[in-house]
Design a protein around this motif. Structure first.
Motif, PDB file in Angstrom:
ATOM      1  N   TYR A   1     -10.094  21.246   1.475  1.00 45.54           N
ATOM      2  CA  TYR A   1      -9.543  21.618   2.685  1.00 45.54           C
ATOM      3  C   TYR A   1      -9.202  20.311   3.534  1.00 45.54           C
ATOM      4  N   HIS A   2      -8.312  20.826   4.694  1.00 45.40           N
ATOM      5  CA  HIS A   2      -7.607  19.895   5.672  1.00 45.40           C
ATOM      6  C   HIS A   2      -9.021  18.895   6.169  1.00 45.40           C
TER       7      HIS A   2
ATOM      8  N   ASP B   1      -9.344  25.990   7.886  1.00 49.02           N
ATOM      9  CA  ASP B   1      -8.393  25.322   7.120  1.00 49.02           C
ATOM     10  C   ASP B   1      -6.875  25.448   7.457  1.00 49.02           C
TER      11      ASP B   1
END
Length: 339
Positions: free
Chosen positions: A89-90, A312
């Motif tokens: 995920y970011h 995300d």
């Protein structure tokens, strides 16, 4: 204020005994809450132990050996973020998760130390909940991530270090920082799930969740299987025609959570049906064909608070971690780390 604090205590107590698969506190694996999110408290005063500095460690009960061990706050946050969100995920979503997790577990720690549970043997909580990890040690992460360990560990470490020590508060009190894997497309009012409304846990649109490959799931039961799974529900009357077991269309909230479904002559909520049938969420429709009941389920988790997939998505659209938290938790304040 006192009534507000008592409500948070009650909800955290409820979450403590909910299986993480029901909470959606560990990404797609559905663990916490919350915690997925899983605790009692909100704004209880510090204990003498914490004033002496013991708040800098979490005490965990080893679920296998029964021994209590300590983990430094920063290491615990890293280990629980690794358990609750995909490392792919970011980074801004990981930061948001780190702050939510730290808020959530600090409240649980504070309340447990104020009112110790003898079964925990002095620990703040167990390191697993319903058999699922709420924290991964460094050695466990090496085994879990294999060749990706260095990359993933560095990424989560960077995210945790950037926000470590910050907490989410409302009206001066740490919040019930509920989170879940994937919403139905709109998050849910805490009142519908836990019986009372909280001003910062209100429905918000989370359209990015609909892009998740796990957004929709289906599960099917034969008539006999359904009857067996609902056998503990008192008062159900099963007629000869299974097609007539569910009366009318289920009622649902604007977020999609089933608020009432009549089955076997007994009214149930979507939350109750989810628990009995092991559905991914309480947002579902049901159809009967060929002697089978098929449930089409949207989202993954209790649908309250921050959607991890939604976080995300927001991060990939340019939102930073603060914007994500302020979006999913209405009207909150994010505190600076204690000096």
């Amino acid at each position: 204020m006192k009534r507000y604090a008592l409500w948070i205590l009650a909800v955290y107590a409820l979450l403590l005994f909910m299986p993480l698969p029901l909470l959606g506190l560990a990404g797609e694996s559905e663990t916490p809450l919350v915690p997925p999110p899983s605790s009692e408290s909100g704004g209880a005063s510090s204990t003498p132990e914490e004033e002496e500095g013991d708040g800098d460690v979490f005490r965990l009960l080893d679920s296998e050996t029964g021994e209590v061990y300590e983990v430094a706050d920063r290491d615990f946050v890293l280990g629980t973020v690794a358990a609750e969100m995909y490392p792919t995920y970011h980074t801004e979503a990981l930061k948001a998760q780190a702050v939510a997790s730290y808020t959530y577990y600090c409240v649980q720690r504070e309340q447990e130390r104020a009112n110790p549970d003898p079964d925990l043997k002095g620990a703040d909580f167990a390191d697993t909940l319903s058999g699922l990890p709420r924290y991964y040690s460094d050695e466990e992460l090496k085994e879990r991530w294999g060749d990706h360990y260095e990359t993933y560990h560095a990424k989560i470490s960077e995210a945790v270090d950037a926000v470590f020590g910050r907490k989410i508060t409302y009206d001066g009190e740490p919040i019930l920082a509920a989170y879940h894997a994937i919403s139905s497309g709109t998050t849910e009012d805490a009142a519908l799930i836990w019986g009372n409304s909280l001003p910062y846990l209100q429905p918000v649109a989370s359209p990015g969740d609909k892009l998740s490959p796990s957004y929709q799931s289906t599960v099917s039961f034969s008539a006999e299987e359904l009857k067996e799974k609902l056998s503990s529900v008192e008062g159900c009357v099963w007629g000869e025609d299974p097609a007539a077991w569910i009366a009318g269309e289920p009622q649902a909230s604007s977020s999609g959570t089933v608020t009432k479904i009549t089955i076997g002559g007994v009214e149930m909520t979507g939350v109750q049906m989810r628990e009995k049938l092991g559905l991914r969420s309480a947002c579902f429709t049901v159809a009967f064909e060929d002697n089978r009941f098929t449930f089409t389920v949207l989202g993954y988790g209790h649908d309250v608070g921050m959607s991890q997939y939604g976080a995300d998505y927001m991060a990939r659209q340019g939102s930073d971690w603060e914007e994500i938290l302020h979006y999913y938790y209405t009207g909150v304040v994010i505190t600076e780390p204690a000096s």
